[in-house]
Scaffold this motif. Structure first.
Motif, PDB file in Angstrom:
ATOM      1  N   SER A 159       3.699   2.348   4.402  1.00  0.00           N
ATOM      2  CA  SER A 159       4.659   2.567   3.311  1.00  0.00           C
ATOM      3  C   SER A 159       4.442   3.911   2.633  1.00  0.00           C
ATOM      4  N   GLY A 160       3.386   4.617   3.029  1.00  0.00           N
ATOM      5  CA  GLY A 160       3.148   5.950   2.496  1.00  0.00           C
ATOM      6  C   GLY A 160       2.313   5.988   1.239  1.00  0.00           C
ATOM      7  N   CYS A 161       1.360   5.100   1.111  1.00  0.00           N
ATOM      8  CA  CYS A 161       0.552   5.067  -0.110  1.00  0.00           C
ATOM      9  C   CYS A 161      -0.439   6.228  -0.162  1.00  0.00           C
TER      10      CYS A 161
ATOM     11  N   ILE B 282      13.196   6.399  -6.119  1.00  0.00           N
ATOM     12  CA  ILE B 282      11.950   6.607  -6.866  1.00  0.00           C
ATOM     13  C   ILE B 282      10.846   6.821  -5.846  1.00  0.00           C
ATOM     14  N   GLU B 283      10.471   8.062  -5.649  1.00  0.00           N
ATOM     15  CA  GLU B 283       9.528   8.446  -4.594  1.00  0.00           C
ATOM     16  C   GLU B 283       8.171   8.859  -5.153  1.00  0.00           C
ATOM     17  N   LEU B 284       7.687   8.162  -6.153  1.00  0.00           N
ATOM     18  CA  LEU B 284       6.379   8.478  -6.725  1.00  0.00           C
ATOM     19  C   LEU B 284       5.260   8.032  -5.797  1.00  0.00           C
ATOM     20  N   PRO B 285       4.144   8.761  -5.779  1.00  0.00           N
ATOM     21  CA  PRO B 285       2.993   8.299  -5.004  1.00  0.00           C
ATOM     22  C   PRO B 285       2.525   6.930  -5.511  1.00  0.00           C
ATOM     23  N   VAL B 286       2.095   6.094  -4.578  1.00  0.00           N
ATOM     24  CA  VAL B 286       1.641   4.744  -4.922  1.00  0.00           C
ATOM     25  C   VAL B 286       0.182   4.574  -4.529  1.00  0.00           C
ATOM     26  N   ILE B 287      -0.561   3.966  -5.439  1.00  0.00           N
ATOM     27  CA  ILE B 287      -1.946   3.560  -5.182  1.00  0.00           C
ATOM     28  C   ILE B 287      -1.926   2.038  -5.186  1.00  0.00           C
TER      29      ILE B 287
ATOM     30  N   ILE C  36      -9.755   6.630 -10.142  1.00  0.00           N
ATOM     31  CA  ILE C  36      -9.474   7.888 -10.839  1.00  0.00           C
ATOM     32  C   ILE C  36      -9.218   9.028  -9.848  1.00  0.00           C
ATOM     33  N   GLU C  37      -9.956   9.076  -8.750  1.00  0.00           N
ATOM     34  CA  GLU C  37      -9.783  10.183  -7.793  1.00  0.00           C
ATOM     35  C   GLU C  37      -8.356  10.300  -7.253  1.00  0.00           C
ATOM     36  N   PRO C  38      -7.739   9.225  -6.752  1.00  0.00           N
ATOM     37  CA  PRO C  38      -6.356   9.391  -6.283  1.00  0.00           C
ATOM     38  C   PRO C  38      -5.365   9.647  -7.420  1.00  0.00           C
ATOM     39  N   ILE C  39      -5.660   9.139  -8.614  1.00  0.00           N
ATOM     40  CA  ILE C  39      -4.789   9.439  -9.748  1.00  0.00           C
ATOM     41  C   ILE C  39      -4.857  10.915 -10.080  1.00  0.00           C
ATOM     42  N   GLU C  40      -6.044  11.485 -10.057  1.00  0.00           N
ATOM     43  CA  GLU C  40      -6.188  12.925 -10.285  1.00  0.00           C
ATOM     44  C   GLU C  40      -5.448  13.718  -9.213  1.00  0.00           C
ATOM     45  N   LYS C  41      -5.513  13.249  -7.988  1.00  0.00           N
ATOM     46  CA  LYS C  41      -4.811  13.907  -6.887  1.00  0.00           C
ATOM     47  C   LYS C  41      -3.297  13.859  -7.130  1.00  0.00           C
ATOM     48  N   ALA C  42      -2.795  12.692  -7.535  1.00  0.00           N
ATOM     49  CA  ALA C  42      -1.355  12.549  -7.816  1.00  0.00           C
ATOM     50  C   ALA C  42      -0.939  13.440  -8.979  1.00  0.00           C
ATOM     51  N   ALA C  43      -1.792  13.524 -10.005  1.00  0.00           N
ATOM     52  CA  ALA C  43      -1.480  14.376 -11.161  1.00  0.00           C
ATOM     53  C   ALA C  43      -1.394  15.834 -10.746  1.00  0.00           C
ATOM     54  N   ALA C  44      -2.272  16.242  -9.842  1.00  0.00           N
ATOM     55  CA  ALA C  44      -2.281  17.639  -9.378  1.00  0.00           C
ATOM     56  C   ALA C  44      -1.039  17.953  -8.553  1.00  0.00           C
ATOM     57  N   LEU C  45      -0.477  16.945  -7.883  1.00  0.00           N
ATOM     58  CA  LEU C  45       0.719  17.153  -7.069  1.00  0.00           C
ATOM     59  C   LEU C  45       1.994  17.176  -7.908  1.00  0.00           C
TER      60      LEU C  45
ATOM     61  N   PHE D   5       3.890  10.144 -12.738  1.00  0.00           N
ATOM     62  CA  PHE D   5       3.535  10.937 -11.561  1.00  0.00           C
ATOM     63  C   PHE D   5       2.941  10.065 -10.463  1.00  0.00           C
ATOM     64  N   CYS D   6       2.685   8.784 -10.760  1.00  0.00           N
ATOM     65  CA  CYS D   6       2.258   7.841  -9.720  1.00  0.00           C
ATOM     66  C   CYS D   6       2.400   6.419 -10.251  1.00  0.00           C
ATOM     67  N   ILE D   7       2.281   5.476  -9.329  1.00  0.00           N
ATOM     68  CA  ILE D   7       2.332   4.055  -9.665  1.00  0.00           C
ATOM     69  C   ILE D   7       1.107   3.395  -9.046  1.00  0.00           C
ATOM     70  N   VAL D   8       0.383   2.636  -9.855  1.00  0.00           N
ATOM     71  CA  VAL D   8      -0.713   1.803  -9.362  1.00  0.00           C
ATOM     72  C   VAL D   8      -0.124   0.408  -9.230  1.00  0.00           C
ATOM     73  N   LEU D   9      -0.154  -0.123  -8.027  1.00  0.00           N
ATOM     74  CA  LEU D   9       0.602  -1.332  -7.725  1.00  0.00           C
ATOM     75  C   LEU D   9      -0.257  -2.341  -6.978  1.00  0.00           C
ATOM     76  N   ASP D  10      -0.319  -3.542  -7.514  1.00  0.00           N
ATOM     77  CA  ASP D  10      -1.042  -4.615  -6.819  1.00  0.00           C
ATOM     78  C   ASP D  10      -0.209  -5.052  -5.623  1.00  0.00           C
ATOM     79  N   VAL D  11      -0.856  -5.309  -4.516  1.00  0.00           N
ATOM     80  CA  VAL D  11      -0.163  -5.762  -3.314  1.00  0.00           C
ATOM     81  C   VAL D  11       0.426  -7.153  -3.521  1.00  0.00           C
ATOM     82  N   ASN D  12      -0.312  -8.017  -4.222  1.00  0.00           N
ATOM     83  CA  ASN D  12       0.121  -9.398  -4.441  1.00  0.00           C
ATOM     84  C   ASN D  12       0.510  -9.591  -5.898  1.00  0.00           C
ATOM     85  N   LEU D  13       1.798  -9.548  -6.160  1.00  0.00           N
ATOM     86  CA  LEU D  13       2.311  -9.733  -7.504  1.00  0.00           C
ATOM     87  C   LEU D  13       2.741 -11.181  -7.702  1.00  0.00           C
ATOM     88  N   SER D  14       2.799 -11.618  -8.937  1.00  0.00           N
ATOM     89  CA  SER D  14       3.162 -13.005  -9.213  1.00  0.00           C
ATOM     90  C   SER D  14       4.570 -13.337  -8.742  1.00  0.00           C
ATOM     91  N   ASP D  15       5.421 -12.325  -8.669  1.00  0.00           N
ATOM     92  CA  ASP D  15       6.806 -12.571  -8.271  1.00  0.00           C
ATOM     93  C   ASP D  15       7.242 -11.756  -7.059  1.00  0.00           C
TER      94      ASP D  15
END
Length: 108
Positions: free
Chosen positions: A82-84, A60-65, A98-107, A35-45
């Motif tokens: 990008s619509g995070c 894949i239009e999942l909410p991103v944190i 946790i707060e935005p994850i809870e918000k994404a879960a509710a959506l 229901f969401c993706i937690v994504l680091d801005v700076n990835l190793s690749d």
């Protein structure tokens, strides 16, 4: 960081699938339960923001944190454009994740 976040999310009742690289997430093909993706801005690749665009282009239009340890005005603006759902700078509190994850879960 990945282990700590996984442990935190498990404590709050969330199952996670961690990905070590952008390629691993791009190659994943079962987003049905996500229901969401937690994504680091700076990835190793690569860039997490570019990865977000790639996922969206693939349908894949999942909410991103986003999380980052290298905050800048330009990065923050690109992430927001990008619509995070949230943009967190390290170190961040457990509650701020946790707060935005809870918000994404509710959506979902």
């Amino acid at each position: 960081m990945l282990k700590g976040m996984r442990r935190l999310l498990k404590q709050h009742g969330y199952d996670t699938i961690p990905f070590e690289t952008a390629k691993a997430l791009r190659d994943y093909d079962d987003f049905n339960r996500a229901f969401c993706i937690v994504l680091d801005v700076n990835l190793s690749d690569g860039s997490g923001i570019d990865l977000r665009h790639h996922l969206a282009d693939s349908g894949i239009e999942l909410p991103v944190i986003y999380i980052t340890g290298n905050d800048s005005h330009a990065t923050r603006m690109a992430a927001l454009a990008s619509g995070c759902l949230a943009y967190l700078t390290k170190p961040f509190t457990a509650r701020s994740l946790i707060e935005p994850i809870e918000k994404a879960a509710a959506l979902a």
